[in-house]
Every structure is written in structure tokens, then in C-alpha cells.
Design an enzyme around this catalytic site. Structure first.
Site, PDB file in Angstrom:
ATOM      1  N   GLY B  36       0.792  -1.311  -0.021  1.00 41.26           N
ATOM      2  CA  GLY B  36       0.206  -0.048   0.253  1.00 41.26           C
ATOM      3  C   GLY B  36       0.855   1.269   0.163  1.00 41.26           C
ATOM      4  N   ASP B  39      -0.299   7.068   1.728  1.00 41.14           N
ATOM      5  CA  ASP B  39      -1.640   7.298   1.747  1.00 41.14           C
ATOM      6  C   ASP B  39      -2.716   6.474   2.168  1.00 41.14           C
ATOM      7  OD1 ASP B  39      -0.302   9.539   0.453  1.00 41.14           O
ATOM      8  OD2 ASP B  39      -1.191   9.191  -1.523  1.00 41.14           O
ATOM      9  N   SER B  43       1.968   2.655   6.871  1.00 38.88           N
ATOM     10  CA  SER B  43       3.059   2.988   7.993  1.00 38.88           C
ATOM     11  C   SER B  43       2.412   3.094   9.291  1.00 38.88           C
ATOM     12  CB  SER B  43       3.920   4.399   7.957  1.00 38.88           C
ATOM     13  OG  SER B  43       4.594   4.186   6.689  1.00 38.88           O
ATOM     14  N   PRO B 117       9.044   0.215   1.116  1.00 40.15           N
ATOM     15  CA  PRO B 117       8.798   1.533   0.778  1.00 40.15           C
ATOM     16  C   PRO B 117       9.150   2.190  -0.639  1.00 40.15           C
ATOM     17  CG  PRO B 117      11.050   1.338   1.900  1.00 40.15           C
ATOM     18  CD  PRO B 117      10.551  -0.073   1.626  1.00 40.15           C
ATOM     19  N   GLY B 472      38.555  -4.476 -31.427  1.00 40.21           N
ATOM     20  CA  GLY B 472      39.022  -3.339 -31.735  1.00 40.21           C
ATOM     21  C   GLY B 472      38.140  -2.208 -32.232  1.00 40.21           C
ATOM     22  N   GLY B 477      42.361  -1.580 -38.137  1.00 44.22           N
ATOM     23  CA  GLY B 477      43.293  -2.486 -38.823  1.00 44.22           C
ATOM     24  C   GLY B 477      43.044  -4.135 -38.359  1.00 44.22           C
ATOM     25  N   LYS B 478      41.957  -4.418 -37.800  1.00 43.23           N
ATOM     26  CA  LYS B 478      41.867  -5.758 -37.479  1.00 43.23           C
ATOM     27  C   LYS B 478      41.822  -6.780 -38.505  1.00 43.23           C
ATOM     28  CE  LYS B 478      37.693  -5.139 -35.747  1.00 43.23           C
ATOM     29  NZ  LYS B 478      37.784  -3.445 -35.866  1.00 43.23           N
ATOM     30  N   SER B 546      33.200  -6.063 -31.921  1.00 44.42           N
ATOM     31  CA  SER B 546      32.692  -6.992 -30.702  1.00 44.42           C
ATOM     32  C   SER B 546      32.942  -5.883 -29.397  1.00 44.42           C
ATOM     33  CB  SER B 546      33.533  -8.187 -30.556  1.00 44.42           C
ATOM     34  OG  SER B 546      34.906  -8.339 -30.761  1.00 44.42           O
TER      35      SER B 546
END
Lengths: 316, 640
Positions: B36, B39, B43, B117, B472, B477-478, B546
Site C-alpha cells: 500500500g 496514503d 506505516s 517503501p 578493436g 586495422g583488425k 565486438s
């Protein structure tokens, strides 16, 4: 789609006369489950043993969790050198009786500088306990430490989790804390990270006493009333436990019937006047008391929310 | 709440402490959840329960009275809400509060209340609190009736399988204790409850503020014959249900103090067990019977759901942590593909295809979640289309695990049907789920153990199978390096294959775009293909941006130890952008390309790659040589 068989009909096969589990049985089972889970998933667990009643209960639960094997971890006492003599006696006795390895760590820097509760105020706790604990965890490479924290101890603990994660620098980071569902604990951690585990989170102070009573668990005799020399200082009764106690001008120790609700450094632990010499009497006194357990601890009066702050720094 | 001294029955405490202790010792435990908003008086209700069970100290009461005058909302009267509030300050400090637990007890029972809460994280918090609750108290403001929020709370209560529900219709004093109003709300709620599967509930009219129908029946509601809230909480029966189910115990720990003793420790989830009972270990399916139920206090003739025990078996069968011991005549199913409801907890959305760790019972396995079938709007219960799950989303998805597990549907057994998902990199608990059913029976599917295996195939080629994974930025340059490396290896007589964007994106992965989810799937497929090729004994060169660590980790986890070689082609983004061979950075900067790594999508560099190639110091030829040396050199098992 559903490949499961139809559910089996409920049979009377399970009919049992066993009564419903009591709250202590459920709490005990939960604590044991936490002990086993952490041990199964961590490389180097340790149990922080502070010799008080919560430690006594934890130790019994640890023994139960792994019986007939010995608990597969050592006990660690982060010593301040200022504990009551009766506590040191109890520590040695329990190490002997359980056959578990006992590691005693004293912060060498605090020892060298002669840090004491009379001259150094909160530095005393910071160095001996907070720093001492960090040093020991680092020195022995522990990745999980069982502690005796309980959610009912004070407001800031009500929302504490069972596993409390610490960075490699031992900081408690709110963002690292994980939701805990069902009985599932996520024990994964990065290099150098570690966590505290609180198996008795859901026990109340009364549960602890009741369990000690039912299980006949040995506790430090100072919990029981006895004739002991004390001085009254700032409203606290401080016991003169050894020759290091500094008396203020005009202070003369008086023998009174006192006992302690918590165990700690003797110059920092207030006694209460009492005649309770049995566990039922202690429990009775506690139940009829009007002030809280921690009021006997001088350390907590330092500042509001001090536990929260100490926790962030690495103290329990 | 601070210390929880339980002072119920204080006369007995003073007069006969031992009798009191005896009574307290036999109390049972109930864990319940309150739902609840502030309001609704939640509590105030919790404060009232604590107050009425007399667990508040004189000094606390004095403080409460003072605070009520100063801060209270009740015109100087005691404001019980102040007893349990006080979390606001913690919230300001940025401390996440999932659930706060409070303790009280009456003469009959001890209670643990989970209070959740906050509004922002409401779904996550409530699911967490509900997971351990035996019962739920759903609060309604009598003036407002059943609100959207009530429906949301009730849906979550039903989802988490809480069987005991109280509808606490509060603030009855503000509707003049009107029976008509009460009946109207109950009827209204009943229709909704049935729709979401709440089979039964107890409605109680009350005023938490004034204490009506909390501990005693109120004179203000003579028309109400039901129990006050506290009596309902004391009488709710919860454990019988668990005992009637078939025996289940996830094995937490194998207890081996010496060669003569081998016990299996765990907490009994459901059922009853006695020495002599036949049990089955899952997923292996091996059977034995219980020899002893070992505890510190002596062997037991019988153990029931909720107890932590250690069992020894009559036969030496292989059982380890993660297995489930179950009633041999009524075991759980074993499967590796499921439909489940998943609740997402993390700021980072759930990505279909990304491998997470799944923990269920005492078992942890890798799990991939498929694209959600739908997600549920918790306010309207509408099913919405979704491609991923965001924080606090609830969705229904298929899951696929890398190993079969023993399970029950969550509705049957929470311990064998409830799981958490863990992120492999951050280690955060990112979600929770409830298993519904297996997608197919998989206990009979075993991998054919093949005589010709990966090692044999690689040997035939005179090499060791490897996956060399070049990651990279675009333009680092992979591909150039990978091409040179492949030529170098071929010259050495090695059998190789090069996987890169050109030969994968145009065929196998041509259905994928560049969103985060598609990039994850792209890499997943590449990793699986690389795995098959490595299984064929090849040295596979993979050249993909990747960008995410998690996917590279997934690829690493697919392969054997030492097979995965991560090569970080390290180029500052400024260099890569200056080169911009394909003109892609220019397009990305101009906004014509979305989700471009390094521009508007992150690149997570490897933390400890096997090889790091620094393109500011070395040419592509030198880089290829560096990798070749590593592969063929000291850290490489020489061929055969």
C-alpha cells in the site's frame, strides 16, 4: 507445449504428526542454510568471533550446520587488548572445545602507538576494530566473513541484507548491494572484493536468549550478576577489571551486584545493577527493561547514526 | 524499528518467567508483506501492530509522543507512522532500500513484516519482499476503493504465489463505518482477484489510526463477523501446504568429515522424509534410500519441510552440490529450456541472447533469454510487445540453459521454480524469474560422446585448435592484421579460417541490424560458428569490433581453456577516425549512421587480453608477426 506430467494426486503418504515448526526452529534452519551456502560458494570464509552472546549462538549454529564435520573455517577475533578477562577465558575455552582454528589479530600499529580507550576516544575503536578487521581480512585473504548483526538491533539495520558486499577497499557501497529473493544468495564477487554474511539477521534479542537457554550454550559469566568492583562515571557503571583502569581523582571502586548486557572493551562497557543469576532471570529482566540493549555501549553515544557511518567504514 | 522487545504477556513475565518462556518457545513464525502507499495508512498500520503488541519502550513512547506533537499529522495525537518512517533520510543519502524488516510477536506467534517503501523501485522491492512472505496484507483506503495501485500490488502478490491474502479496508472511520461501502469494495475487488488468480481473500474493515479491528473486534462494525487483523495473522495456516507436497531437498553441501561418512546437507523445501524412504538424485536420476537423518542433536526419525538436515544414503551414488534429492516415486522434471516470467531489476536492460548466470536452488548455470513474448503492464495487466526488458519490467520469455536442471513449476515449489539472474561481468543480481514449464522434455537428450573429437581432428591437421579473437574499433586495422596472420599461418602449413564482417554479415547474419540487441546476437552467432570450426580442429581467426566485454566473455566461455586467444587491436579513436578507410566515421559524425562504436555506442576495451597490439607503435605486418610468435612460440603447445 507443456511437457510435464499431470501433477501427482496428493497422497496421505506425507501425513505426519510432527507439530508445526516453532519460530526458533525456522530461524535455526534459515541460519544453517546461510552458513552452508556461503561456505559452499566462497574460497576462504571466516567467522568473526567477538565472544558475546550473539557470537555464542552463531558458533553453535555453525557447528550444527556442518555436523558431524567441523565448521570448515577458522574463528577470527579482532582483539583490542581491552576486553574483559572473562572474555579471553571464554575465547580460549571455546577454541579448545570446538577444535576450530582461532586467529587472534591485534592491529600492530595500534599496539605500537599504545592506543587505549582513555586517551584516544573514537580513535581507539577506529584503529583496533575497524582497521584491525580490514588488516586481518587482507592479511589472510578472507573473501567472506560471518558476523552477528541482527536487523532488530537498531533502525539502520532493519533494511540490511543477509550478504553485505564490500569493495576491495572494504567500503560498503550502497550500489553494490543486491536484492535477496527466496533463499537465493548471489555470492559472486570480483577480485579483492569480499562480503559480510549475517546468518542471524532475523533473530531478535529475545530469540538469542531463548536459544541460549534451550540449547544450554555457554556464555561469558559476566552476563550473570555478581559482586564486582565498579566506579560510576558519566552515568555509566564501569568495572575495574585490571590494573590498567585509570581512576579519576576521588574515584574509589565500590563492590556492587552488577551484570553486563553486552560484552566489549571493559572501560567502554557499562554495567547494570542486577541480581539476575540465572538465564530466566536475565530474560525476565530484559523483557521488563525500559531501555535498549545498546545503551550499555558507550561507543554508540558518540554520534547519531554512528552505526551507519561505522558500517560504511568497514566496521560491523 | 529499534529493539524489538516482546512484552506481550507482561504479567506472566513478572509472575512466572519460566512459564512465559515455555509458551514463547512454542510460538510459530509468520512472515508477511504489507502493500500500500503511504496514503493508504501502511506505516500507521505497522506502527499500530508494533504498539498493540506492546513492543515499544517507555523511552521510545515518550520520544514518539514528542515527535507526534512536533512532526505528526494527527493534530498532536500519537502518529504511529513516525515509528516506522525515518527512511527518508537514508533515501536522500542514496542508500537503496529494497525492503525493511520489522519484528514483533504476540502470545501465539512471532512475526516478521516485510515493508517495501518507495515508489520508483516498487516492483523490484515488492517482488523481493513477497518472495519470502507467507501472507500479504493489501491496504485499501475505504474512501478511494480499488485503485490502479491496488491492482498492481495484487497482481504481484498473485504472481509470487502468496496464498494467504488480507484485504485491509482502512480508514473506515472516514466513511462512517458504512457496511454498504465495505461490501461494494469487496465485490469490486472480488471480480478483479478472480481474474488474476487470487482464489481466496479475507476482507477486514478497519481503522489503523484508531485501532479498530486490529487486535479486538470493533464495536463500530457490529455487522462484521470476521476476525480482527491480528487474530487472522495468528491463525493463518501456512506450513501444512508444504508438507503435503512430494519430498524435495536441493543439496547445498556434501559433508565428508572422513572416509566413513558421506552426508548430503540441505534445507527441505517440501514434503516429509524418513529413514528407508526411496529418493532419487537429479538430474542424474540415480536412486537410493535414506539411511539416516543426521543432526547435531541426534538422528531424527522424521524431518519435514523447513528443516535443515544432513541425509546419508544406503548406496554410494554420486550426488553433489547443485543436485536435488527428491521422492523417488514423484520426482521433479529435468529440462534445459523453459518458459518463465522474468522481472527485471537492473538499470541496464535485459538483452536477448546475452548469457546470464541463472541460480535456482543450489544450482548455477549459464542461461540465455530469448526475446520476450510480451511484457505485462502491471497497472492494466495488458500484454505489450517488447524486444527487451527494462528496469521493473515483467515479461514472459523462453530461456535456454547450458545444462539441464531439476525443476518444478513455481506454482508447485518456490525453491525449485524461482530463480535469479546474475550479470557475468558486473556480478549484479539483474533479475528474478518464475519457471512455468519446460519447452520440451530434455532428460533423454545426451550429447553423443564421439570417438573422433576435437583433439583428434586437430592432431590430424598437425595443430592445436584455437580461436584468435581480434577486437578493436572500426578502422583499427583488425582485418588487415588478420589477413596477414592467416597468410603467415598458411605458409606454416596450418589449417585456418577467417571470420569477419564481410563473410558473415552478408550471409549468416544478414537479418541483423546494428542495435545493441542485434549486435549481441551477431556476436553470439559468430562465437558459435567459431566454436564449431575449432571443434573441427581449425585455427579460427575472428575479426569483429565486438565492443562488449560480456559477449567476448561468452565466446571465451564457449571454448576450452587455452583455446580462446583475445587480441586487443589498440588504436586511439582519433587515429582510427583519421584513417577512416570506409568513410564510416564521417557518416556517423554526420548522423547518417546510428549506433556506431566509438561515436554514439560504447567500446569496452579488454581488461586482460592474451595479446595487445599497439598500432601506434607497430605496422600491421609487425602486429601479425607478434600474434604469430605468440601462437607458435613459448606459450603455445608445440604441434603434436
Amino acid at each position: 507445449m507443456d511437457a510435464r506430467d499431470a501433477p501427482a494426486p496428493v497422497t496421505k503418504r506425507n501425513a505426519t504428526a510432527a507439530p508445526m515448526l516453532t519460530h526458533l526452529q525456522r530461524l535455526e534452519a534459515e541460519s544453517i542454510q546461510i552458513f552452508r551456502e556461503v561456505v559452499a560458494e566462497c574460497e576462504r570464509p571466516v567467522m568473526l568471533y567477538s565472544i558475546g552472546k550473539d557470537s555464542a549462538v552463531m558458533l553453535r549454529l555453525a557447528i550444527k550446520a556442518f555436523y558431524p564435520a567441523k565448521p570448515p573455517f577458522p574463528l577470527l577475533h579482532v582483539d583490542t587488548t581491552w576486553k574483559f578477562r572473562a572474555m579471553y577465558e571464554m575465547r580460549e575455552r571455546m577454541a579448545r572445545e570446538t577444535g576450530m582454528e582461532l586467529i587472534v589479530h591485534k592491529n600492530p600499529e595500534a599496539e605500537a602507538r599504545g592506543i587505549n580507550p582513555f586517551d584516544h576516544g573514537s580513535l581507539h575503536t577506529d584503529m583496533w576494530k575497524t582497521e584491525g578487521l580490514k588488516q586481518a581480512i587482507h592479511k589472510f585473504g578472507f573473501d567472506a566473513a560471518f558476523g552477528g548483526g541482527r536487523r532488530d538491533e537498531e533502525k539502520s539495520r532493519a533494511k540490511e541484507r543477509i550478504l553485505s558486499f564490500r569493495s576491495a577497499q572494504h567500503r560498503w557501497d550502497p550500489k553494490m548491494q543486491r536484492p535477496e529473493l527466496w533463499r537465493l544468495y548471489n555470492t559472486r564477487k570480483g577480485q579483492g572484493e569480499n562480503f559480510r554474511a549475517f546468518p542471524i539477521s532475523n533473530w531478535t534479542e529475545l530469540d538469542i536468549w531463548q536459544y541460549i537457554y534451550l540449547e544450554d550454550i555457554p556464555i561469558v559469566p559476566l552476563y550473570f550478576a555478581g559482586e564486582r568492583p565498579v566506579v560510576e562515571r558519566d552515568g555509566n557503571l564501569i568495572m575495574v577489571d585490571d590494573e590498567r583502569m585509570r581512576l579519576l581523582p576521588g574515584e574509589v571502586p565500590q563492590v556492587r551486584s552488577i551484570r553486563f548486557r553486552t560484552q566489549g572493551d571493559y572501560p567502554l562497557t557499562g554495567a547494570i545493577e542486577s541480581t539476575a543469576t540465572t538465564l530466566p532471570e536475565i530474560i525476565q529482566e530484559m523483557l521488563l527493561a525500559t531501555t535498549s540493549e545498546r545503551q550499555g555501549r558507550v561507543i554508540d553515544h558518540d554520534q547519531a547514526a554512528s552505526m551507519e557511518k561505522k558500517k560504511q567504514e568497514g566496521y560491523f | 524499528m529499534a529493539p524489538s522487545y516482546e512484552v506481550a504477556g507482561s504479567d506472566l513475565i513478572a509472575e512466572d518467567i519460566e512459564a512465559y518462556l515455555f509458551a514463547h518457545q512454542h510460538k510459530s513464525l509468520l512472515r508477511f508483506l504489507t502493500c500500500g502507499s503511504v496514503d493508504d495508512g501502511k506505516s500507521t498500520l505497522i506502527g499500530r501492530l508494533l504498539y498493540d503488541s506492546k513492543m515499544i519502550f517507555e523511552d521510545q513512547l515518550a520520544a514518539l509522543e514528542a515527535d507526534s506533537k512536533r512532526l505528526g499529522t494527527q493534530g498532536g495525537e500519537i502518529d504511529f507512522a513516525l515509528l516506522v518512517d525515518g527512511l527518508a533520510a537514508e533515501r536522500e543519502q542514496g542508500i537503496t532500500i529494497d525492503v525493511a524488516y520489522r519484528f514483533f510477536s504476540t502470545d501465539k506467534r512471532k512475526f516478521i513484516v516485510a515493508d517495501t517503501p518507495g515508489h520508483e523501485q516498487y516492483t523490484r522491492n515488492m517482488v523481493t519482499g513477497a518472495s519470502t512472505a507467507d501472507a500479504a496484507v493489501i491496504l485499501i483506503d475505504a474512501r478511494k476503493g480499488v485503485l490502479t495501485q491496488t491492482r498492481r500490488h495484487s497482481y504481484l502478490v498473485s504472481l509470487l504465489g502468496i496464498g494467504h491474502v488480507v484485504l485491509a479496508i482502512n480508514k473506515m472511520d472516514l466513511v462512517d463505518w458504512s457496511q454498504a461501502r465495505f461490501d461494494e469494495i469487496v465485490a469490486d475487488y472480488g471480480v478483479f482477484a478472480e481474474k488474476i488468480g487470487i482464489k481466496a481473500f479475507t476482507a477486514i474493515p478497519m481503522s489503523a489510526l484508531q485501532g479498530d479491528n486490529i487486535t479486538e473486534p470493533s464495536a463500530k462494525s457490529p455487522w462484521f463477523a470476521g476476525p480482527p487483523l491480528m487474530r487472522w495473522l495468528e491463525d493463518a495456516s501456512v506450513e501444512d501446504d508444504l508438507r503435503e507436497k512430494p519430498f524435495r531437498m536441493p543439496v547445498q553441501w556434501v559433508n565428508r568429515p572422513n572416509l566413513d561418512f558421506r552426508g548430503f546437507s540441505g534445507l527441505i523445501s517440501t514434503g516429509v522424509i524418513r529413514p528407508g524412504d526411496k529418493v532419487k538424485a537429479l538430474p542424474s536420476g540415480r536412486e537410493s534410500s535414506v539411511a539416516r537423518i543426521v543432526t547435531f542433536s541426534g538422528d531424527l526419525p522424521e524431518a519435514v519441510a523447513g528443516q535443515s538436515v544432513t541425509l546419508t544414503l544406503a548406496d554410494e551414488i554420486d550426488v553433489s552440490r547443485g543436485d536435488v534429492l527428491a521422492a523417488a516415486g514423484d520426482p521433479p522434471a529435468v529440462a534445459d529450456q523453459f518458459e518463465a516470467t522474468i522481472v527485471w531489476f537492473d538499470e541496464e536492460a535485459m538483452l536477448p541472447g546475452r548469457p546470464y548466470l541463472l541460480k535456482l536452488g543450489t544450482r548455477t548455470v549459464a542461461a540465455q533469454v530469448a526475446e520476450p513474448k510480451y511484457k505485462v503492464n502491471v497497472n492494466t495487466l495488458e500484454q505489450l510487445a517488447a524486444r527487451r526488458l527494462e528496469l521493473n519490467d515483467i515479461g514472459v520469455c523462453n530461456l535456454s540453459l547450458d545444462a539441464p536442471i531439476a525443476f518444478d513449476a513455481y506454482a508447485e515449489n518456490h525453491d525449485l521454480g524461482g530463480f535469479i539472474l546474475i550479470d557475468r561481468i558486473s556480478n549484479r543480481t539483474v533479475g528474478a524469474g518464475l519457471l512455468h514449464f519446460a519447452l520440451r522434455r530434455s532428460q533423454n537428450i545426451h550429447w553423443q560422446a564421439m570417438d573422433v573429437d576435437k583433439t583428434a581432428r586437430a592432431k590430424a591437421k598437425g595443430q592445436k585448435a584455437r580461436v584468435v579473437w581480434l577486437t578493436g574499433l572500426s578502422g583499427a586495422g583488425k582485418s588487415t592484421i588478420a589477413n596477414l596472420l592467416e597468410k603467415r599461418l598458411a605458409a606454416q602449413g596450418r589449417h585456418t579460417y577467417l571470420l569477419d564482417g564481410d563473410n558473415v554479415r552478408h550471409g549468416l547474419n544478414k537479418d541483423l541490424g546494428f542495435t545493441e540487441a542485434d549486435r549481441v546476437e551477431n556476436i553470439r552467432r559468430v562465437a558459435e560458428v567459431a566454436k564449431l570450426m575449432a571443434d573441427a580442429g581449425l585455427i579460427v581467426l575472428v575479426s569483429f569490433i565486438s565492443p562488449f566485454r560480456a559477449e567476448r566473455q561468452m565466446a571465451r566461455d564457449l571454448l576450452g581453456a587455452d583455446e580462446f586467444v583475445e587480441v586487443f587491436v589498440d588504436t586511439p579513436i582519433a587515429d582510427a577516425e583519421r584513417r577512416d578507410v570506409k568513410g564510416l566515421y564521417a557518416k556517423a559524425r554526420a548522423g547518417q549512421l546510428k549506433n556506431f562504436t566509438g561515436v554514439d555506442s560504447p567500446y569496452e576495451p579488454p581488461e586482460s587480453p592474451e595479446i595487445r597490439v599497439d598500432t601506434t607503435m607497430n605496422t600491421a605486418q609487425e602486429a601479425a608477426e607478434q600474434i604469430f610468435e605468440w601462437l607458435e612460440g613459448g606459450s603455445f603447445d608445440p604441434v603434436i
